[in-house]
Design an enzyme around this catalytic site. Structure first.
Site, PDB file in Angstrom:
ATOM      1  N   ASP A  47       0.842  -1.200   0.000  1.00 14.40           N
ATOM      2  CA  ASP A  47       0.000   0.000   0.000  1.00 14.40           C
ATOM      3  C   ASP A  47       0.878   1.251   0.000  1.00 14.40           C
ATOM      4  O   ASP A  47       1.555   1.545   0.973  1.00 14.40           O
ATOM      5  CB  ASP A  47      -0.901  -0.009   1.242  1.00 14.40           C
ATOM      6  N   TYR A  52       3.291   9.723  -0.541  1.00 14.20           N
ATOM      7  CA  TYR A  52       4.438   9.083   0.117  1.00 14.20           C
ATOM      8  C   TYR A  52       5.738   9.268  -0.664  1.00 14.20           C
ATOM      9  O   TYR A  52       6.821   9.045  -0.118  1.00 14.20           O
ATOM     10  CB  TYR A  52       4.204   7.575   0.294  1.00 14.20           C
ATOM     11  N   LYS A  77      -2.622   6.137  -4.020  1.00 13.72           N
ATOM     12  CA  LYS A  77      -3.677   7.087  -3.669  1.00 13.72           C
ATOM     13  C   LYS A  77      -3.363   8.466  -4.225  1.00 13.72           C
ATOM     14  O   LYS A  77      -2.187   8.817  -4.387  1.00 13.72           O
ATOM     15  CB  LYS A  77      -3.825   7.191  -2.142  1.00 13.72           C
ATOM     16  N   HIS A 111      -7.291   9.795  -1.449  1.00 12.00           N
ATOM     17  CA  HIS A 111      -6.579   9.704  -0.176  1.00 12.00           C
ATOM     18  C   HIS A 111      -7.368  10.307   0.991  1.00 12.00           C
ATOM     19  O   HIS A 111      -7.267   9.835   2.125  1.00 12.00           O
ATOM     20  CB  HIS A 111      -5.221  10.405  -0.313  1.00 12.00           C
TER      21      HIS A 111
END
Length: 274
Positions: A47, A52, A77, A111
């Site tokens: 994930d 990120y 996301k 997200h």
């Protein structure tokens, strides 16, 4: 209850299969190494997110693992919903460029429910178009409350298959979980280990000793037995291993009740939780 294993999956309403345990890579200092190690240990679900900034590292780990692509489930996301359908579509294309070595996205999530109803609706239209094109297999949401999920019924052509929320014994989000179960939306649990907080809780410690397991393993097993899909994060190989070593014991009814009673509602949250 059917016996759980690292190979266990849950079927989405569209027929796609999601592995029941995933590796989270939020704020990972070694996303490539962590992802590759997890895959070598038998994980088949990772994930990530555009936010990120590690999509390409995870994709490289997937390629370098030499495991057939179709056996691995990859999630990312999109956080920024500005610019309407066109703006969101450009961000999805940006992620696909980062992920070109793995070809497609298994699960794409909004997200967070940012920007208001108009922005969420336009973003979802963009998401649906990428399912239509085949570049994305499944779409869902993250951090959506019940009101956000209900409003989707007015505009969503494709129903979200997942809602990913902070979820652990101290913040059980029962209204969201109930709504998702009633509407066949799979609940993914991020921060299932509370970022290390509360591992010294006396109830967790007692149940850990009973089963000769670590508190983190009790938390993951609880999540699995609640039919959630936990996404524990670690960069440490031994932790990645131990987080998956949760299939040789079962929490009994008393254990589950004791852990259920730890719920503090929103006061138990350890992350930003809209």
């Amino acid at each position: 209850m059917q016996a759980l294993a690292l190979t266990s999956t849950v079927k989405f309403t569209n027929g796609e299969l999601l592995p029941r345990l995933g590796l989270g890579v939020f704020q990972s200092k070694a996303p490539y190494q962590a992802s590759l190690k997890a895959l070598q240990l038998g994980y088949r679900h990772i994930d990530s997110a555009q936010y990120y900034e590690n999509e390409s590292e995870v994709a490289k780990a997937i390629v370098d693992s030499k495991i057939p692509r179709e056996q691995i489930f990859f999630t990312t996301k999109i956080m920024d919903l500005s610019g309407g359908k066109e703006g969101v579509s450009k961000r999805i294309e940006s992620s696909l460029e980062q992920l070109k070595s793995i070809g497609y996205i298994d699960l794409l999530l909004i997200h967070a429910p940012m920007g208001g109803l108009k922005a969420r609706k336009a973003a979802w239209e963009a998401f649906e178009s990428f399912v239509d094109s085949g570049k994305v297999k499944s779409i869902g949401v993250s951090n959506y409350g019940v009101k956000h999920l209900v409003e989707m019924k007015e505009y969503a052509r494709i129903t979200p298959v997942v809602n990913q929320v902070e979820l652990h014994p101290f913040c059980q989000q029962r209204d969201i979980v109930d709504h998702c179960k009633q509407n066949n939306i799979v609940v993914q649990a991020y921060t299932p280990l509370l970022r290390g907080h509360k591992l010294d809780d006396k109830t967790l410690q007692s149940i850990s000793k009973k089963h000769n397991k670590e508190p983190a393993q009790i938390l993951i097993r609880w999540s699995l037995q609640k039919d959630f899909v936990p996404l524990p994060k670690s960069d440490r190989p031994e932790r990645i291993q131990s987080n998956a070593d949760v299939y040789d014991f079962v929490l009994d009814e008393d254990d589950m009740k004791e852990i259920d009673n730890l719920d503090l509602g929103s006061k138990g949250a350890v992350t930003w939780n809209p």
